[in-house]
Write a protein that holds these residues in place. Structure first.
Motif, PDB file in Angstrom:
ATOM      1  N   LYS A  98       0.844  -1.202   0.000  1.00 16.36           N
ATOM      2  CA  LYS A  98       0.000   0.000   0.000  1.00 16.36           C
ATOM      3  C   LYS A  98       0.871   1.240   0.000  1.00 16.36           C
ATOM      4  CE  LYS A  98      -3.578   2.356   2.658  1.00 16.36           C
ATOM      5  NZ  LYS A  98      -4.396   2.329   3.875  1.00 16.36           N
ATOM      6  N   GLU A 123      -6.251  -0.233  -1.646  1.00 17.31           N
ATOM      7  CA  GLU A 123      -5.562  -0.782  -0.478  1.00 17.31           C
ATOM      8  C   GLU A 123      -4.544  -1.843  -0.885  1.00 17.31           C
ATOM      9  OE1 GLU A 123      -8.926  -2.084   1.721  1.00 17.31           O
ATOM     10  OE2 GLU A 123      -9.154  -0.179   2.806  1.00 17.31           O
ATOM     11  N   ARG A 124      -4.791  -2.524  -2.002  1.00 20.66           N
ATOM     12  CA  ARG A 124      -3.858  -3.541  -2.485  1.00 20.66           C
ATOM     13  C   ARG A 124      -2.776  -2.934  -3.378  1.00 20.66           C
ATOM     14  NH1 ARG A 124      -8.790  -6.519  -3.561  1.00 20.66           N
ATOM     15  NH2 ARG A 124      -8.513  -6.114  -5.796  1.00 20.66           N
ATOM     16  N   ARG A 128     -16.549   0.874  -3.413  1.00 17.12           N
ATOM     17  CA  ARG A 128     -15.917  -0.046  -2.466  1.00 17.12           C
ATOM     18  C   ARG A 128     -14.867  -0.911  -3.176  1.00 17.12           C
ATOM     19  NH1 ARG A 128     -18.025  -0.379   2.587  1.00 17.12           N
ATOM     20  NH2 ARG A 128     -20.133   0.448   2.927  1.00 17.12           N
ATOM     21  N   ASP A 129     -15.183  -1.317  -4.417  1.00 18.93           N
ATOM     22  CA  ASP A 129     -14.220  -2.109  -5.178  1.00 18.93           C
ATOM     23  C   ASP A 129     -12.952  -1.299  -5.452  1.00 18.93           C
ATOM     24  OD1 ASP A 129     -13.462  -4.471  -6.870  1.00 18.93           O
ATOM     25  OD2 ASP A 129     -13.541  -2.957  -8.450  1.00 18.93           O
ATOM     26  N   GLU A 188     -14.468   5.145   3.860  1.00 17.56           N
ATOM     27  CA  GLU A 188     -13.399   4.173   3.609  1.00 17.56           C
ATOM     28  C   GLU A 188     -12.568   4.588   2.399  1.00 17.56           C
ATOM     29  OE1 GLU A 188     -15.342   0.448   3.199  1.00 17.56           O
ATOM     30  OE2 GLU A 188     -15.971   0.353   5.301  1.00 17.56           O
ATOM     31  N   THR A 210     -11.866   1.101  -3.636  1.00 14.73           N
ATOM     32  CA  THR A 210     -11.181   1.244  -2.350  1.00 14.73           C
ATOM     33  C   THR A 210     -10.331   0.023  -2.049  1.00 14.73           C
ATOM     34  OG1 THR A 210     -12.969   2.650  -1.502  1.00 14.73           O
ATOM     35  CG2 THR A 210     -11.517   1.618   0.123  1.00 14.73           C
ATOM     36  N   ARG A 211     -10.904  -1.186  -2.265  1.00 12.52           N
ATOM     37  CA  ARG A 211     -10.146  -2.415  -2.002  1.00 12.52           C
ATOM     38  C   ARG A 211      -8.934  -2.515  -2.918  1.00 12.52           C
ATOM     39  NH1 ARG A 211     -15.474  -4.524  -1.387  1.00 12.52           N
ATOM     40  NH2 ARG A 211     -15.506  -5.154  -3.597  1.00 12.52           N
ATOM     41  N   ARG A 212      -9.108  -2.135  -4.174  1.00 14.40           N
ATOM     42  CA  ARG A 212      -7.987  -2.179  -5.112  1.00 14.40           C
ATOM     43  C   ARG A 212      -6.913  -1.171  -4.721  1.00 14.40           C
ATOM     44  NH1 ARG A 212     -10.889  -1.347 -10.678  1.00 14.40           N
ATOM     45  NH2 ARG A 212      -8.716  -1.142 -11.389  1.00 14.40           N
TER      46      ARG A 212
END
Length: 404
Positions: free
Chosen positions: A286, A379-380, A372-373, A340, A375-377
């Motif tokens: 990250k 974070e990765r 949200r997707d 988030e 956001t997750r990407r």
């Protein structure tokens, strides 16, 4: 207002309430106050732009101070000088009469001197039997003593602004050099990506620098130039990570094959669902959230979001973030999903992401799920706002920005 300390100008020169207030304030000079006249003059010289005076005005003020015999201005002293125009013009570097009168008026208007006119407009002093000046008519230097602290603060502010301006220009020069050379290197070495778009954005930013920029101009441009530099570096880092991942994967595969040279069958690709299986896609660590593109570029890519800004317009990043909150509610994105996104991407990037989603809202089934997707990407370490902005610019027919 202590009207006893107020005198009106001689002849056609008008009297104003502001002039009356300035004269009355001279009666409130602190008892025993003193100031070095040349120190006050240097402070006034440094703050000339804030005072609204010119270099010729300073020449006249310098000449007036030279007629005051002491180096120290004192509250209990006679601070009126009474040179003739001829004497004053001579000490003001042979200044023409009309120019002299104009700059005297400027000094009066700036509140640095006050006229104390006699009944006939002449400048002179009346002495008592002991030869001491009993009363004088001419130019009162008391405002310089009264405003000595104020002038010092103004001078310090000007010097601080000059230092900040010099530092900002140096930072902008370095940042421009970094962006220019990184983009050139990426183009010349054939790095993947739409580097022409980055080039266009760079040219557009440089084209917005005024011929005679102010501190505000330089600060605004350097903020956007730094965002562009961060995006260029991030894009190059993503390519380097991808290249390293491919190299490591090839090396790992070769190691497995060589570790069992007697094997007579090929390894079948794993589905990723077997017990103990590890995901084949390597994740990038990250990174710190950054602001991606200049605000002007974002608004060209996402013009619809401007309708949700304060007063139907967006003039800065704060306006964009305010508009994003309104858009979030309109698209039924939950507050938690947006929060988030802000934590993962940074508030500016999250606002840009919402603006991009708004621009393509007709093609997205669930705006909240899509955010949200992203956001997750993020974070990765797998997501950057840049490609979304570029795609929207091309969709809007602005893939090649022009400077201006």
């Amino acid at each position: 207002m202590q009207m006893g300390s107020v005198t009106t100008p001689f002849g056609r020169r008008p009297m104003t309430l502001a002039l009356a207030r300035r004269q009355a304030a001279l009666a409130d000079i602190r008892q025993g106050k003193t100031a070095d006249k040349w120190k006050v003059f240097r402070d006034a010289s440094a703050a000339m732009e804030l005072l609204g005076i010119q270099s010729n005005s300073l020449a006249v003020l310098d000449a007036l101070l030279s007629f005051y015999p002491e180096n120290e201005l004192r509250q209990d002293a006679q601070l009126i000088v009474f040179p003739s125009n001829a004497q004053l013009a001579l000490r003001a570097h042979a200044m023409a009469g009309a120019t002299l009168r104009r700059h005297i008026a400027i000094l009066v208007e700036a509140g640095l001197i006050v006229r104390k006119d006699s009944a006939n407009g002449k400048r002179y002093a009346r002495k008592d039997s002991d030869g001491q000046i009993e009363s004088a008519f001419g130019f009162d230097l008391s405002p310089l003593l009264a405003r000595s602290e104020e002038l010092e603060v103004m001078a310090q502010q000007v010097m601080a602004n000059r230092a900040a301006f010099r530092k900002a220009k140096e930072n902008l020069t370095i940042c421009r050099r970094d962006v220019r050379k990184l983009i050139t290197a990426a183009m010349e070495e054939g790095a993947e990506g739409d580097w022409q778009a980055f080039e266009d954005i760079y040219v557009a930013l440089v084209g917005r620098i005024p011929r005679v920029p102010t501190l505000a101009d330089v600060t605004r441009i350097i903020e956007e130039m730094e965002m562009l530099r961060e995006e260029v570096i991030k894009r190059l880092e993503m390519q380097e990570d991808s290249r390293n991942s491919s190299t490591n994967a090839a090396h790992h595969e070769q190691h497995i094959q060589n570790s069992n040279p007697e094997s007579t069958y090929e390894l079948e690709p794993s589905s990723g669902k077997e017990l103990g299986a590890k995901p084949s896609k390597m994740r990038r660590p990250k990174s710190e959230p950054i602001k991606v593109f200049p605000l002007g570029v974002v608004l060209k890519a996402c013009p619809t979001v401007s309708d949700y800004g304060p007063g139907g317009a967006i003039g800065n990043w704060r306006d964009l973030k305010s508009a994003a909150v309104v858009v979030r509610s309109t698209l039924r994105i939950s507050a938690s999903a947006y929060q988030e996104a802000c934590e993962a991407m940074g508030p500016e990037n999250a606002a840009v992401a919402v603006a991009c989603i708004l621009e393509r809202a007709n093609f997205i089934n669930s705006a909240g799920g899509y955010l949200r997707d992203l956001t997750r990407r993020t974070e990765r370490g797998e997501f950057s706002i840049g490609p979304m902005i570029m795609a929207l610019l091309r969709a809007n027919g602005q893939g090649s920005l022009q400077a201006g």
